[in-house]
Write a protein that holds these residues in place. Structure first.
Motif, PDB file in Angstrom:
ATOM      1  N   THR A   1       0.839  -1.206   0.000  1.00  0.00           N
ATOM      2  CA  THR A   1       0.000   0.000   0.000  1.00  0.00           C
ATOM      3  C   THR A   1       0.870   1.252   0.000  1.00  0.00           C
ATOM      4  O   THR A   1       0.610   2.203  -0.757  1.00  0.00           O
ATOM      5  CB  THR A   1      -0.944  -0.003   1.229  1.00  0.00           C
ATOM      6  N   ASN A   2       1.900   1.267   0.838  1.00  0.00           N
ATOM      7  CA  ASN A   2       2.794   2.428   0.883  1.00  0.00           C
ATOM      8  C   ASN A   2       3.575   2.592  -0.418  1.00  0.00           C
ATOM      9  O   ASN A   2       3.732   3.705  -0.924  1.00  0.00           O
ATOM     10  CB  ASN A   2       3.764   2.314   2.062  1.00  0.00           C
ATOM     11  N   ALA A   3       4.046   1.496  -0.977  1.00  0.00           N
ATOM     12  CA  ALA A   3       4.785   1.565  -2.242  1.00  0.00           C
ATOM     13  C   ALA A   3       3.866   2.045  -3.364  1.00  0.00           C
ATOM     14  O   ALA A   3       4.252   2.896  -4.177  1.00  0.00           O
ATOM     15  CB  ALA A   3       5.382   0.200  -2.580  1.00  0.00           C
TER      16      ALA A   3
ATOM     17  N   LEU B   1      -1.709   9.470   0.408  1.00  0.00           N
ATOM     18  CA  LEU B   1      -0.936   8.701   1.376  1.00  0.00           C
ATOM     19  C   LEU B   1       0.559   8.925   1.192  1.00  0.00           C
ATOM     20  O   LEU B   1       1.334   8.816   2.126  1.00  0.00           O
ATOM     21  CB  LEU B   1      -1.270   7.212   1.245  1.00  0.00           C
ATOM     22  N   ALA B   2       0.964   9.302  -0.038  1.00  0.00           N
ATOM     23  CA  ALA B   2       2.389   9.495  -0.335  1.00  0.00           C
ATOM     24  C   ALA B   2       2.988  10.630   0.484  1.00  0.00           C
ATOM     25  O   ALA B   2       4.191  10.640   0.728  1.00  0.00           O
ATOM     26  CB  ALA B   2       2.582   9.752  -1.826  1.00  0.00           C
ATOM     27  N   LYS B   3       2.180  11.575   0.914  1.00  0.00           N
ATOM     28  CA  LYS B   3       2.694  12.676   1.725  1.00  0.00           C
ATOM     29  C   LYS B   3       3.217  12.163   3.061  1.00  0.00           C
ATOM     30  O   LYS B   3       4.110  12.743   3.644  1.00  0.00           O
ATOM     31  CB  LYS B   3       1.602  13.719   1.965  1.00  0.00           C
ATOM     32  N   GLU B   4       2.617  11.102   3.557  1.00  0.00           N
ATOM     33  CA  GLU B   4       3.013  10.538   4.847  1.00  0.00           C
ATOM     34  C   GLU B   4       3.976   9.372   4.700  1.00  0.00           C
ATOM     35  O   GLU B   4       4.386   8.784   5.686  1.00  0.00           O
ATOM     36  CB  GLU B   4       1.770  10.064   5.603  1.00  0.00           C
ATOM     37  N   SER B   5       4.305   9.012   3.487  1.00  0.00           N
ATOM     38  CA  SER B   5       5.117   7.842   3.257  1.00  0.00           C
ATOM     39  C   SER B   5       6.399   8.236   2.533  1.00  0.00           C
ATOM     40  O   SER B   5       6.478   9.276   1.908  1.00  0.00           O
ATOM     41  CB  SER B   5       4.330   6.834   2.417  1.00  0.00           C
ATOM     42  N   ALA B   6       7.393   7.378   2.650  1.00  0.00           N
ATOM     43  CA  ALA B   6       8.658   7.605   1.950  1.00  0.00           C
ATOM     44  C   ALA B   6       9.251   6.256   1.593  1.00  0.00           C
ATOM     45  O   ALA B   6       8.889   5.227   2.176  1.00  0.00           O
ATOM     46  CB  ALA B   6       9.605   8.407   2.827  1.00  0.00           C
ATOM     47  N   TRP B   7      10.162   6.258   0.629  1.00  0.00           N
ATOM     48  CA  TRP B   7      10.768   5.006   0.206  1.00  0.00           C
ATOM     49  C   TRP B   7      11.565   4.354   1.331  1.00  0.00           C
ATOM     50  O   TRP B   7      11.659   3.136   1.393  1.00  0.00           O
ATOM     51  CB  TRP B   7      11.635   5.213  -1.036  1.00  0.00           C
ATOM     52  N   GLY B   8      12.136   5.154   2.224  1.00  0.00           N
ATOM     53  CA  GLY B   8      12.856   4.586   3.370  1.00  0.00           C
ATOM     54  C   GLY B   8      11.931   3.752   4.244  1.00  0.00           C
ATOM     55  O   GLY B   8      12.294   2.660   4.682  1.00  0.00           O
ATOM     56  N   LEU B   9      10.718   4.269   4.461  1.00  0.00           N
ATOM     57  CA  LEU B   9       9.730   3.520   5.246  1.00  0.00           C
ATOM     58  C   LEU B   9       9.361   2.225   4.532  1.00  0.00           C
ATOM     59  O   LEU B   9       9.270   1.169   5.160  1.00  0.00           O
ATOM     60  CB  LEU B   9       8.479   4.364   5.484  1.00  0.00           C
TER      61      LEU B   9
ATOM     62  N   VAL C   1      11.901  -5.072   4.844  1.00  0.00           N
ATOM     63  CA  VAL C   1      12.865  -5.875   5.608  1.00  0.00           C
ATOM     64  C   VAL C   1      12.177  -6.564   6.784  1.00  0.00           C
ATOM     65  O   VAL C   1      12.375  -7.761   7.022  1.00  0.00           O
ATOM     66  CB  VAL C   1      14.045  -5.000   6.090  1.00  0.00           C
ATOM     67  N   ILE C   2      11.356  -5.812   7.517  1.00  0.00           N
ATOM     68  CA  ILE C   2      10.641  -6.396   8.657  1.00  0.00           C
ATOM     69  C   ILE C   2       9.699  -7.502   8.174  1.00  0.00           C
ATOM     70  O   ILE C   2       9.590  -8.556   8.801  1.00  0.00           O
ATOM     71  CB  ILE C   2       9.880  -5.316   9.450  1.00  0.00           C
ATOM     72  N   THR C   3       9.037  -7.277   7.047  1.00  0.00           N
ATOM     73  CA  THR C   3       8.135  -8.275   6.485  1.00  0.00           C
ATOM     74  C   THR C   3       8.892  -9.557   6.138  1.00  0.00           C
ATOM     75  O   THR C   3       8.460 -10.660   6.495  1.00  0.00           O
ATOM     76  CB  THR C   3       7.427  -7.720   5.235  1.00  0.00           C
ATOM     77  N   ALA C   4      10.031  -9.410   5.475  1.00  0.00           N
ATOM     78  CA  ALA C   4      10.838 -10.579   5.107  1.00  0.00           C
ATOM     79  C   ALA C   4      11.314 -11.323   6.352  1.00  0.00           C
ATOM     80  O   ALA C   4      11.280 -12.560   6.398  1.00  0.00           O
ATOM     81  CB  ALA C   4      12.027 -10.155   4.254  1.00  0.00           C
ATOM     82  N   LEU C   5      11.735 -10.581   7.375  1.00  0.00           N
ATOM     83  CA  LEU C   5      12.161 -11.220   8.630  1.00  0.00           C
ATOM     84  C   LEU C   5      11.019 -11.981   9.282  1.00  0.00           C
ATOM     85  O   LEU C   5      11.215 -13.075   9.819  1.00  0.00           O
ATOM     86  CB  LEU C   5      12.700 -10.176   9.608  1.00  0.00           C
ATOM     87  N   GLN C   6       9.831 -11.400   9.247  1.00  0.00           N
ATOM     88  CA  GLN C   6       8.691 -12.085   9.851  1.00  0.00           C
ATOM     89  C   GLN C   6       8.340 -13.367   9.106  1.00  0.00           C
ATOM     90  O   GLN C   6       8.030 -14.377   9.731  1.00  0.00           O
ATOM     91  CB  GLN C   6       7.481 -11.164   9.936  1.00  0.00           C
ATOM     92  N   TYR C   7       8.385 -13.338   7.775  1.00  0.00           N
ATOM     93  CA  TYR C   7       8.163 -14.575   7.017  1.00  0.00           C
ATOM     94  C   TYR C   7       9.218 -15.616   7.389  1.00  0.00           C
ATOM     95  O   TYR C   7       8.911 -16.773   7.642  1.00  0.00           O
ATOM     96  CB  TYR C   7       8.214 -14.325   5.501  1.00  0.00           C
ATOM     97  N   TRP C   8      10.475 -15.186   7.419  1.00  0.00           N
ATOM     98  CA  TRP C   8      11.581 -16.092   7.740  1.00  0.00           C
ATOM     99  C   TRP C   8      11.427 -16.678   9.150  1.00  0.00           C
ATOM    100  O   TRP C   8      11.599 -17.871   9.355  1.00  0.00           O
ATOM    101  CB  TRP C   8      12.904 -15.342   7.595  1.00  0.00           C
ATOM    102  N   MET C   9      11.078 -15.800  10.131  1.00  0.00           N
ATOM    103  CA  MET C   9      10.886 -16.295  11.506  1.00  0.00           C
ATOM    104  C   MET C   9       9.690 -17.235  11.590  1.00  0.00           C
ATOM    105  O   MET C   9       9.746 -18.247  12.297  1.00  0.00           O
ATOM    106  CB  MET C   9      10.682 -15.129  12.481  1.00  0.00           C
TER     107      MET C   9
END
Length: 191
Positions: A57-59, A68-76, A82-90
């Motif tokens: 959604t943010n992307a 929504l882009a005003k509140e979002s950034a590519w860093g976020l 990364v957090i999503t990938a870690l959660q899948y892995w865990m």
């Protein structure tokens, strides 16, 4: 007589929990704990699914230039990915009782302790599951051998737990349905 009968016993320290001789006895003694750890893995996996939606959604908002882009950034978006990938892995690692996933999940749970009050309780319970004596046994390489030797030993979920899960699922689906109805209603009124 060479040995001192009053000396403390000497044991090799390997970091592994010593196993009793009967694999079925071991599995039955730890099956509920094993099931709880695997359930935490499932929760991480479900959390990752939610994080996937949030990340996409943010992307999408950044790509299309929506409000929504005003509140979002590519860093976020990168951090969320990364957090999503870690959660899948865990989630997968905990379901398979892998030690590296245990370590990372313990770090996530330790951080979750600051989410007072509910996050603290949940994180403390997850830390207990992962780091307790039974948790150490469940994640040991010897326990993997016990699992392989006892494929017929299965955890039986009680009917009460299934009823609570069903009720919880219905409530979650009701909230999702209400959210979708509200979103569609807002889109129709706005468009």
């Amino acid at each position: 007589m060479d040995a001192n009968p009053y000396a403390a016993p000497v044991a090799a320290v390997t970091g592994e929990v010593p196993l009793p001789s009967d694999p079925e006895e071991i599995r039955r003694a730890h099956i509920a704990h094993e099931a709880s750890v695997r359930s935490v893995g499932t929760l991480y996996f479900l959390g990752a699914m939610g994080m996937t939606v949030w990340t996409i959604t943010n992307a999408h908002a950044l790509i299309t230039g929506s409000e929504l882009a005003k509140e979002s950034a590519w860093g976020l978006v990168a951090i969320l990915a990364v957090i999503t990938a870690l959660q899948y892995w865990m989630g997968i690692g905990l379901r398979r009782l892998r030690k590296p996933a245990r370590a990372v999940a313990a770090i996530f749970s330790a951080i979750g302790l600051i989410a007072v009050p509910i996050g603290t309780v949940i994180s403390a319970y997850v830390l207990y599951l992962l780091m307790s004596r039974k948790g150490s046994m469940v994640f040991s390489s010897g326990y993997q051998e016990v699992i392989a030797a006892t494929p017929d030993v299965k955890y039986k979920t009680s009917k009460v737990v299934w009823a609570v899960l069903l009720l919880f699922g219905v409530v979650i689906l009701a909230f999702v349905a209400l959210g979708l109805i509200a979103a569609i209603s807002a889109a129709v009124k706005g468009g």
